[in-house]
Write an enzyme that holds these catalytic residues in place. Structure first.
Site, PDB file in Angstrom:
ATOM      1  N   ASP A 205       0.730  -1.275  -0.142  1.00  0.00           N
ATOM      2  CA  ASP A 205      -0.035  -0.001   0.201  1.00  0.00           C
ATOM      3  C   ASP A 205       0.946   1.265   0.016  1.00  0.00           C
ATOM      4  OD1 ASP A 205      -1.492   2.226   0.723  1.00  0.00           O
ATOM      5  OD2 ASP A 205      -3.054   0.842   1.439  1.00  0.00           O
ATOM      6  N   HIS A 206       1.126   1.934  -1.171  1.00  0.00           N
ATOM      7  CA  HIS A 206       2.402   2.753  -1.222  1.00  0.00           C
ATOM      8  C   HIS A 206       2.153   4.098  -0.450  1.00  0.00           C
ATOM      9  CE1 HIS A 206      -0.391   5.021  -4.246  1.00  0.00           C
ATOM     10  NE2 HIS A 206       0.627   5.863  -3.907  1.00  0.00           N
ATOM     11  N   HIS A 268      -5.826   2.774   0.729  1.00  0.00           N
ATOM     12  CA  HIS A 268      -5.175   3.953   1.322  1.00  0.00           C
ATOM     13  C   HIS A 268      -5.880   4.586   2.428  1.00  0.00           C
ATOM     14  CE1 HIS A 268      -2.923   2.929  -2.320  1.00  0.00           C
ATOM     15  NE2 HIS A 268      -3.563   3.553  -3.177  1.00  0.00           N
TER      16      HIS A 268
HETATM   17  C1  BG6 Z   1      -3.505   4.275  -6.704  1.00  0.00           C
HETATM   18  C2  BG6 Z   1      -4.545   4.338  -7.288  1.00  0.00           C
HETATM   19  O1  BG6 Z   1      -3.192   3.393  -5.890  1.00  0.00           O
HETATM   20  O2  BG6 Z   1      -3.092   5.551  -5.928  1.00  0.00           O
HETATM   21  C3  BG6 Z   1      -4.662   5.359  -8.266  1.00  0.00           C
HETATM   22  O3  BG6 Z   1      -4.762   3.005  -8.081  1.00  0.00           O
HETATM   23  C4  BG6 Z   1      -4.567   6.624  -7.536  1.00  0.00           C
HETATM   24  O4  BG6 Z   1      -6.165   5.575  -8.824  1.00  0.00           O
HETATM   25  C5  BG6 Z   1      -3.084   6.655  -6.763  1.00  0.00           C
HETATM   26  O5  BG6 Z   1      -4.430   7.631  -8.635  1.00  0.00           O
HETATM   27  C6  BG6 Z   1      -2.907   7.972  -6.026  1.00  0.00           C
HETATM   28  O6  BG6 Z   1      -1.731   7.809  -5.364  1.00  0.00           O
HETATM   29  P1  BG6 Z   1      -0.907   9.086  -4.904  1.00  0.00           P
HETATM   30  O7  BG6 Z   1       0.367   8.787  -4.378  1.00  0.00           O
HETATM   31  O8  BG6 Z   1      -0.795   9.768  -6.279  1.00  0.00           O
HETATM   32  O9  BG6 Z   1      -2.003   9.805  -4.007  1.00  0.00           O
END
Ligand code: BG6
Length: 517
Positions: A205-206, A268
């Site tokens: 989960d980045h 997230h």
């Molecule tokens: C990803 C989703 O996990 O997270 C995308 O699949 C989304 O749809 C993205 O745009 C958002 O990541 P960040 O780091 O730009 O907030």
């Protein structure tokens, strides 16, 4: 003369934020499934390259790409160089540095349903153990379409590549989405577990690797002043917003099968929520942190069928304007079905039934094609119990609010009341602001650098554990099913607006308002 006690400058041992990026992993082979795909090009290869540049990969580290495309090792290297040049935060690779990195790269072409692909992969990995010294340590990264996750894990198991019995490690990094609902997630987990034990599985989960998300833990647990107020007695409610101005870009095909609830909320937002709401872990180590996070998630009652309309709303964007530019409706995006019922906006109200939070609502919202990109958590405190200034306009006294900005413009801001200069006690709201960018000039590592590094050193703190993922699906299970049965109201918000009116109603029903961002 310093008045600090001896050792006061040293970090508290419980506050070592997990793996430091200075720890060099043991020699290993990183195997990327889906090596011709977008994630490998944009994120994984640049992250590995930058880890190499920062001297954080041992010389033996080897990277094996696996995909259907028929490339030789050299063709794969050329392709990856172009990807790094285009996407690395360190800019274009210079020739000498590149040559050092390129020798680490190998490639296997094949389909994932063909047992022979895995036999050839196994043979190459055995050869690398001998020629490069990778010591049977392997990190398998599933950067493919999720439909292949269980198949690849099973195939790896069949050729003995899940085995850790010789003091080696074999880890499986799984990209999101982890399932599409409770049942499919359970099935996926069960199939992965045929070859990999939970301790070998690293679910990405980045958001957890974002500096500002980790900073929430430091803010809460390395400062004295916030934690005593961090509960139902002082907090009126919490708002978590993940707003994106982008649409679905080139990912219409994926997104149309997913939608905002699965794409952002279940993973997230729930991860951020659990970090905001959890009890202090005894130590910042994987097991303690996961135990606390899952306790919070378990305290959230799942939204039941009867409550769906009251506690969860969805929307899908219509054509509109972002930054003055016209943008198409969701249903007109490439890869999206013209009659799609996919949610591009979700708002939700959740409660946490425990001693800390009972009665304090958590409002969540996320959407694509909103007016701006802004991800933040706002802790809205209650009003003061009594205002002792007789002639003061009480309505001018806005309760305190602490805003934690995850992105962009990372930082934190505390809103409080101050006296306007003059003979009367007039009160105005002012803010104390902390900005990451100006307080710390050092750029932070990309989320994927941190995550790859942590998986390589075996630190799973910043990955999602199975019981968290399962509980997150349980919370939204009925919402998913209820929404699947009813078509979405098409065009319920204009691109460039803050979502459908029903989202405002969700919070205004409780006498509250969404923060104006
Ligand atoms: C990803 C989703 O996990 O997270 C995308 O699949 C989304 O749809 C993205 O745009 C958002 O990541 P960040 O780091 O730009 O907030």
């Amino acid at each position: 003369m310093s008045t600090s006690p001896p050792g006061a400058d040293a970090p508290h041992p419980a506050f070592d934020l997990g793996s430091r990026l200075t720890d060099t992993p043991a020699p290993a082979a990183v195997v990327i499934f889906g090596a011709s795909g977008d994630l490998t090009h944009r994120k994984l290869m640049p992250a590995l390259f930058n880890l190499g540049l920062s001297q954080m990969l041992p010389p033996e580290m080897t990277i094996v790409g696996v995909a259907l495309t028929e490339w030789t090792d050299d063709e794969f290297r050329d392709e990856m160089r172009a990807a790094i040049d285009a996407h690395s935060r360190s800019g274009k690779a210079d020739d000498e540095v590149w040559d050092g990195f390129a020798r680490r790269l190998r490639y296997v072409s094949g389909t994932f349903d063909d047992a022979d692909t895995f036999v050839r992969l196994r043979a190459l990995l055995d050869e690398l153990d001998a020629s490069m010294g990778t010591r049977e340590n392997r990190l398998f990264y599933l950067a493919t379409s999720p439909t292949f996750f269980p198949l690849i894990a099973e195939q790896l198991g069949k050729v003995g590549l899940g085995d850790e019995s010789r003091g080696n490690f074999s880890r499986l990094v799984v990209e999101k989405p982890f399932g599409r609902d409770l049942e499919s997630a359970r099935e996926l987990n069960q199939r992965l577990s045929t070859a990999f034990h939970e301790s070998q599985v690293y679910r990405i989960d980045h958001y957890l690797a974002k500096e500002t998300v980790q900073n929430m833990l430091v803010l809460r647990f390395a400062n004295l002043i916030f934690e005593p107020l961090w509960n139902r007695r002082y907090v009126d409610h919490v708002q978590i917003t993940v707003a994106e101005s982008l649409g679905v870009e080139t990912r219409g095909g994926y997104y149309d099968q997913s939608g905002a609830l699965r794409d952002i909320v279940q993973n997230h937002i729930f991860q951020v929520l659990s970090i905001i709401a959890m009890e202090p872990p005894a130590r910042f180590i994987s097991r303690d942190v996961h135990d606390e996070k899952v306790k919070v998630l378990r305290a959230i009652p799942p939204i039941t069928r009867d409550e769906v309309d009251l506690l969860a709303v969805r929307g899908q964007y219509d054509a509109g304007f972002i930054g003055g530019e016209p943008v198409p409706a969701y249903r007109a995006e490439e890869g999206v079905a013209p009659d799609s019922s996919t949610d591009t906006f979700v708002a939700m109200k959740l409660m946490i039934d425990n001693w800390r939070w009972a009665g304090t609502p958590f409002y969540l919202r996320t959407g694509k094609r909103l007016p701006k990109r802004a991800t933040e958590v706002a802790i809205q405190f209650k009003p003061v119990p009594h205002l002792p200034f007789a002639d003061t306009d009480a309505a001018a006294v806005v309760p305190n609010q602490l805003t934690l900005r995850i992105q962009p413009d990372e930082g934190a801001s505390l809103r409080f009341a101050a006296k306007v200069p003059g003979s009367r006690v007039d009160i105005r709201t002012v803010a104390m602001d902390f900005q990451y960018g100006s307080s710390f000039l050092k750029p932070s590592a990309e989320a994927y650098e941190r995550l790859l590094h942590d998986a390589l050193i075996g630190d799973s703190t910043l990955f999602a554990r199975w019981d968290e993922v399962e509980r997150a699906w349980e919370i939204v299970e009925d919402v998913i099913h209820a929404w699947a049965e009813q078509p979405i109201q098409h065009g319920s918000y204009e691109a460039g607006g803050w979502g459908p009116e029903t989202a405002d109603e969700l919070i205004e029903r409780d006498g509250r308002k969404w923060r104006h961002l």
